[in-house]
Enzyme design. Structure first.
Site, mmCIF file in Angstrom:
data_model
loop_
_atom_site.group_PDB
_atom_site.id
_atom_site.type_symbol
_atom_site.label_atom_id
_atom_site.label_comp_id
_atom_site.label_asym_id
_atom_site.label_seq_id
_atom_site.Cartn_x
_atom_site.Cartn_y
_atom_site.Cartn_z
ATOM 1 N N PRO A 193 0.847 -1.186 0.000
ATOM 2 C CA PRO A 193 0.000 0.000 0.000
ATOM 3 C C PRO A 193 0.887 1.242 0.000
ATOM 4 C CG PRO A 193 -0.072 -1.108 2.132
ATOM 5 C CD PRO A 193 0.681 -2.000 1.200
ATOM 6 N N PHE A 247 9.567 3.396 7.658
ATOM 7 C CA PHE A 247 8.925 2.980 6.427
ATOM 8 C C PHE A 247 7.871 1.905 6.605
ATOM 9 C CE2 PHE A 247 12.233 5.236 4.139
ATOM 10 C CZ PHE A 247 11.495 5.735 3.089
ATOM 11 N N SER A 248 7.076 2.038 7.636
ATOM 12 C CA SER A 248 6.056 1.028 7.866
ATOM 13 C C SER A 248 5.011 1.117 6.767
ATOM 14 C CB SER A 248 5.398 1.233 9.218
ATOM 15 O OG SER A 248 4.786 2.487 9.271
ATOM 16 N N LYS A 249 5.245 0.347 5.715
ATOM 17 C CA LYS A 249 4.320 0.366 4.592
ATOM 18 C C LYS A 249 3.092 -0.471 4.921
ATOM 19 C CE LYS A 249 5.874 1.134 -0.066
ATOM 20 N NZ LYS A 249 6.119 0.472 -1.342
ATOM 21 N N ARG A 250 3.164 -1.179 6.008
ATOM 22 C CA ARG A 250 2.032 -2.000 6.407
ATOM 23 C C ARG A 250 0.869 -1.096 6.786
ATOM 24 N NH1 ARG A 250 3.070 -6.109 4.413
ATOM 25 N NH2 ARG A 250 0.843 -5.970 4.313
#
Length: 501
Positions: free
Chosen positions: A21, A258-261
């Site tokens: 995401p 960078f928590s793309k979660r």
RNA sequence: GGCGCCAUGGUCAAGUGGUUAAGACUCCGCCCUUUCAAGGCGGCAACACGGGUUCGAGUCCCGUUGGCGCUACCA
């Protein structure tokens, strides 16, 4: 000024990898690119860097399209709509990379490297043990044709490396941070094409940007260190170098970079909680940019008209939900009422408070209560918790409301209120106000003392919109039955959520 | 480790050599008010540190510290 004086039409791009995401930070830089392009009558390109085949998925491309769309940003060239310089997915451009790599080889700016991964790894470890910084030895740089032939005969397949010029300082005039100097001695000859023909990032971007005629590369600061190498490749190719500008990162949550979660870094998280796209646009624009005066609440049009890349700051910034909520509240209040109703409706339906196809009466109630809560809610989703007692027969009582209802003399007072409400000839806000005033006159009570118990009895909480509006929309039947329940002395149902009100 | 970028209150930020160092969010207080909001007024709170340059430095230079990035056959 539709055109750049020296390079013609402005062309910028957003080039995400569809591996998850899209992060808020990427949306932020996409937005600055979009503003820059739209302001100058330029072109905004969307290109997917999907060479990491294991992690790239088509569904993440769709997420990117829909998030941009949600924010009201459009694009001119992209995989979904084509364009004169496509294709716009790196995995579909392999031939192009091959051609440009050939050209680099031909001009002697790149060379074949026959070292194996194992050999390189052991060199790296040796360097580490001696405590010196590892850099590729460049031993394949000057291989003779015979030596190359011998290696090929051994079954080795070469990678292609770019030859970094010695002792040279690359100077980049960054649009947001000014002059940046970078010595080439810090760069080892990088591999630009793998033995299997797959290009590496730093080479692929250059080929893409130059073949797509990108004039301004505006991206996150993480790419600053890549820029000198990229500039060197443009120069070796004899192609014009675009302008570069690097924005500070936008970080979300506590430190997690960078928590793309899912969660704080994912823009859909905010959409689902009822942040308006215009508010998100407004908030994001204010990260690293200001209009130059004190205004904080701005429309998309105002931002578009006034955005100025020269006023963009270089420092990283922290995403702050509190401020977003405050801005969202303002945008909610400035929305035309019918529009606000339309946007609140799905939330009310999802919460089961309103039918999927509400009739006229139901819509009348929705319009009425949304109007009451308009100055109070900060997100669209809050409309559900704030108004549920208007829609349900059964309501729960908060501890504060319950405590208030157990006060001395309260029950007797409410009995009288119940009698008067039942006797009201007409159920209107004016009639209710008149009855309220009459109650004060007859009992000599202060407004607060008289009204708070009524509010608590009919809403289950100690805070609500003005009492008579609230009563009016709750309706006579429900108001009376709630008063009956309270007066009966039976145990009151508890409020579900630990709502403060 | 090497190289690079960044550094004003908890957060977003104005500031481009001379200001009592704006403003906004958050928090607190007051006003308004039947409650809660909204609105109005007020308050707490900052130039990371050390050296220079200068009559004068948050602003310029150097160093230190801290954060981040690159240093890959990741992007």
């Amino acid at each position: 000024m539709a055109d750049d004086p020296v390079r013609g039409t402005v062309r910028v791009r957003m080039a995400p990898s569809p591996t998850g995401p899209i992060h808020i930070g990427n949306v932020h830089t996409a937005m600055f690119n979009w503003l820059f392009a739209r302001q100058r009558g330029g072109v905004f390109i969307l290109r997917f860097e999907d060479t990491d085949r294991a992690r790239s998925e088509a569904r993440w491309e769709d997420v990117i399209y829909s998030e941009l769309q949600w924010l009201g940003m459009d694009w001119d060239e992209a995989p979904d709509r084509g364009g004169p310089h496509g294709p716009y997915r790196q995995t579909e451009r392999l031939d192009t990379y091959r051609q440009w790599a050939r050209r680099l080889l031909d001009v002697g700016a790149a060379y074949e490297c026959y070292c194996t991964v194992e050999e390189l790894e052991s060199e790296r470890q040796a360097a580490q043990q001696e405590g010196r910084a590892y850099q590729y030895t460049r031993k394949c740089r000057d291989l003779t044709p015979e030596q190359r032939e011998r290696r090929r005969a051994e079954g080795r397949v070469p990678a292609i490396r770019f030859a970094i010029p010695n002792d040279h300082v690359v100077i980049v005039d960054d649009m947001v941070r000014g002059r940046i100097e970078y010595p080439t001695s810090a760069i080892g000859d990088p591999i630009i094409v793998r033995p299997n023909g797959m290009p590496l990032y730093n080479f692929a971007v250059v080929v893409d940007d130059l073949t797509m005629h990108v004039t301004h590369v505006l991206r996150g600061e993480g790419h600053i260190s890549n820029t000198p190498l990229q500039v060197l490749i443009y120069e070796a190719l004899g192609e014009p170098t675009p302008s570069f500008g690097h924005f500070g990162h936008v970080t979300c949550g506590s430190g997690a970079k960078f928590s793309k979660r899912h969660g704080e870094g994912y823009i859909g998280f905010y959409r689902e909680m009822g942040i308006l796209p215009e508010a998100m646009f407004n908030y994001l624009a204010l990260l690293a940019w200001t209009p130059g005066d004190d205004r904080e609440i701005l429309t998309r049009e105002e931002i578009l008209a006034e955005f100025d890349i020269n006023r963009v700051t270089a420092a990283p910034s922290q995403f702050d939900l509190q401020k977003l909520l405050w801005i969202n509240g303002h945008h909610i209040r400035r929305l035309p009422h019918a529009e606000l109703v339309t946007r609140c409706l799905p939330y009310l339906q999802k919460a089961g408070l309103v039918a999927a196809d509400p009739d006229e009466a139901a819509m009348g109630l929705v319009k009425g209560v949304v109007a009451l809560e308009r100055p109070r809610i900060e997100t669209l989703e809050q409309i559900t918790g704030a108004t549920e007692y208007f829609f349900r027969d059964e309501i729960g009582y908060t501890p504060k409301a319950e405590k208030l209802l157990f006060g001395p003399g309260v029950i007797d007072g409410l009995r009288e209120v119940r009698r008067r409400l039942a006797a009201l000839p007409e159920w209107s806000i004016v009639a209710l106000e008149r009855a309220g005033q009459q109650l004060l006159d007859d009992t000599g009570l202060q407004a607060k003392a008289a009204y708070q118990p009524i509010r608590a009895a009919v809403t289950g909480r100690v805070a609500s919109p003005p009492l008579f509006d609230t009563l009016f929309w709750i309706g006579r039947d429900r108001a009376i039955s709630r008063l009956d329940l309270v007066v009966s002395g039976r145990e009151l149902p508890k409020a579900a959520g630990a709502g403060p009100r």
